[in-house]
Motif scaffolding. Structure first.
Motif: not given
Length: 474
Positions: A90, A111, A133, A137
Motif C-alpha cells: 500500500n 497494492n 495486486g 486494487n
C-alpha cells in the motif's frame, strides 16, 4: 490515520537504526526526498506499509562486502545464503526508484502505485520477485525494468497489475507467472527461463518482443494481444502451448529463427497474421482450429509432422505459394484429404495470378476452376456439363438454319415447333452419343465439328464431376 512527514536525512537515519535480527517495519510515512539518496539495507529486513515516496531518486542497495554471491571453496562454488527481504505494501512512488546490487530472499510489491519514470531492479541475486495486486486494487506501475538477475532459482510472480511497459533483460528465472494483468508492452531480451513460463489471462495493448531467450516449458493461454507478439532468436526445450484469442484486425504472432525441441500447440489461436521464418520443429506441432487472416511459412522444417486440420485462412490470396505447398505437404502426411483438396484449390488460384504461369497451364487452371473448383465441387461440375451441353446444342440448331443437312432440328420461328419429347430425345443423343455412326450429325462437316468440340467439353465436365464425387473416397 494521518501519515507523518519526514525528509531524506531523517529517513536515512531511521533505516540505519534498524537491527538485522528483527523484521523492521516502516509505516504511515510521507517521505519527501530533496536530494537523491542511497539506502544501504545491509543485512536488514525491511517492510514498508502505507508509505508515500516523492521527490528525488532513491536507491536501495547492499554494501559489496555483504553481497558476495559466490564463494570459491576448494575449487567448488557455493551460493551465499539469502536472508534479507524488502516489502512494499500500500505504498506510492512518484520519484525514481532503483533497487540494485542486492542479495535478497524476497522482494514484494503489493497494492502499490508507482508512477516513477525510472523503476529498476538490477544487478542483484533475488530468490523471489513478486508484484501482486488484489482483484479490487491492482498494482499500478508506469514502467518496470528488471536487469541482470543472476540467481538461477529466482521465482518471478507478476499478477493483477496495470503496467505500461515491462522490460526484462539478462535475467535467469526458475519459474515465472505473468497472469491477469493489463499490460502495455512486454520486452524480454537475453533471458533464460529454467522451468515454467506462464502467460495467462492478460490483456496486452502493444506489440511485444521476446528475443534471445531460452524457455523450458511455456504456456500462453487466454491472453489477448491487441497488436501481437514476436519471438526472435529463441529456443523452447519442452512443450510449448500458444492458445490465445487476439485482435483479428491487426494482431501478429511471429517466430523468427526459433527452435522447438518438443511438442508445440497453436490450437484455437486467433491472430490476424501468423509468421514463421527459419523455424525448426523437432516434435509434433498442431495448428488445428487456428483462425487467421493469412499466414507465412518460410524455411520451415518439420522433423515429424504438423497437423493443419480445420485451419481457417480468411484471405488465402495473401499467402505465398511456398506457404500453401508446405501446408499441403503436411496435410498429405496426416492423410487429411478434405483439407488437402481445399488447399490444393488455393494453390491453383494462386497459380492463376502468378506471372510465371505459362499460357497453356493458365488455360487448364481456368477450366479446372470453372468446371469443379479443382475437383472439390460436384454440383459445379454438373452445372458446367449441362451449361455447355445446352449452349452447344443451341449453337448446333442455329447453325443448322443456314446449312443443308439431314439433321431434323433447327431454330426457325416460321415453322411449327417440334414437340418436347422429340427435342429432348435429340438433346440426350447430342450429350451422351459419340456420334460415330450418326448420319444426321455427319451429314454436314460444320455440324460435326461443333458436335466434336462440344463432346470434348462435355466429356471434360463429366470427368470433373466424377472427380469431385470421389472427394470423400480413398
Amino acid at each position: 490515520m494521518t501519515n507523518i512527514k519526514i525528509n531524506d536525512s531523517n529517513f536515512k537515519n531511521l533505516i540505519d537504526k534498524f537491527h538485522a535480527k528483527f523484521d523492521n517495519v516502516v509505516e504511515n510515512l510521507d517521505i519527501e526526498l530533496y536530494d537523491s539518496i542511497c539506502i544501504d539495507i545491509f543485512d536488514k529486513t525491511v517492510s514498508f506499509k502505507n508509505c508515500n515516496f516523492k521527490g528525488a531518486r532513491i536507491d536501495f542497495y547492499q554494501d559489496d562486502s555483504t553481497t558476495v554471491k559466490l564463494i570459491d571453496l576448494i575449487g567448488t562454488k557455493q551460493q551465499k545464503e539469502h536472508k534479507t527481504f524488502l516489502k512494499f505494501e500500500n505504498c506510492t512512488f512518484s520519484n525514481d526508484l532503483i533497487i540494485k546490487d542486492c542479495l535478497l530472499r524476497e522482494i514484494v510489491f503489493s497494492n502499490v502505485k508507482i508512477t516513477s519514470k525510472l523503476f529498476h531492479i538490477a544487478s542483484s541475486s533475488i530468490n523471489s520477485i513478486s508484484f501482486n495486486g488484489s482483484p479490487d486494487n491492482y498494482n499500478s506501475i508506469e514502467n518496470l525494468v528488471i536487469h541482470d538477475i543472476e540467481d538461477n532459482k529466482t521465482y518471478f510472480d507478476f499478477r493483477l497489475n496495470k503496467i505500461k511497459d515491462l522490460t526484462i533483460s539478462k535475467a535467469f528465472f526458475y519459474q515465472s507467472w505473468i497472469n491477469k494483468n493489463e499490460i502495455g508492452l512486454i520486452n524480454i531480451d537475453n533471458t533464460k527461463f529454467e522451468s515454467n513460463f506462464d502467460l495467462y489471462n492478460n490483456t496486452i495493448s502493444k506489440k511485444c518482443f521476446i528475443q534471445r531467450c531460452q524457455f523450458n516449458k511455456i504456456d500462453i493461454k487466454r491472453t489477448f494481444f491487441d497488436l501481437g507478439i514476436e519471438f526472435n532468436d529463441s529456443s523452447f526445450q519442452d512443450k510449448a502451448l500458444f492458445e490465445s484469442p487476439s485482435n483479428l484486425i491487426r494482431s501478429e504472432l511471429s517466430f523468427l529463427n526459433v527452435n522447438f525441441g518438443s511438442q508445440v500447440s497453436f490450437e484455437k489461436t486467433s491472430m490476424f497474421f501468423l509468421k514463421f521464418e527459419s523455424v525448426f520443429f523437432k516434435e509434433i506441432v498442431s495448428f488445428q482450429n487456428v483462425e487467421c487472416e493469412y499466414i507465412k511459412l518460410d524455411k520451415i522444417h518439420f522433423d515429424k509432422v504438423g497437423f493443419f486440420n480445420d485451419l481457417l485462412i480468411k484471405s488465402p490470396e495473401k499467402c505465398s505459394l511456398s506457404t500453401i505447398r508446405t501446408i499441403k505437404n503436411q496435410l498429405n502426411k496426416t492423410e487429411n484429404k478434405i483439407d488437402y483438396l481445399k488447399f490444393n484449390a488455393i494453390e491453383m488460384n494462386l497459380l492463376i495470378k502468378d506471372k510465371n504461369t505459362s499460357k497453356s497451364d493458365l488455360v487448364l487452371l481456368i477450366l479446372n476452376k470453372n468446371s469443379s473448383d479443382y475437383g472439390t465441387n460436384w454440383a459445379k461440375g454438373i452445372w458446367f456439363t449441362l451449361k455447355n451441353s445446352l449452349f452447344f446444342f443451341i449453337v448446333l440448331l442455329f447453325v443448322n438454319n443456314f446449312l443443308k443437312s439431314d439433321y431434323p432440328l433447327c431454330i426457325n420461328t416460321k415453322n411449327d415447333f417440334a414437340d418436347f419429347g422429340f427435342t429432348l430425345n435429340y438433346f440426350l443423343k447430342f450429350v451422351f452419343n459419340l456420334g460415330l455412326n450418326d448420319t444426321e450429325i455427319q451429314s454436314n462437316g460444320w455440324l460435326y465439328l461443333i458436335f466434336i468440340f462440344a463432346k470434348i467439353l462435355i466429356g471434360y465436365g463429366i470427368y470433373q464431376t466424377i472427380q469431385a464425387f470421389r472427394k470423400y473416397g480413398k
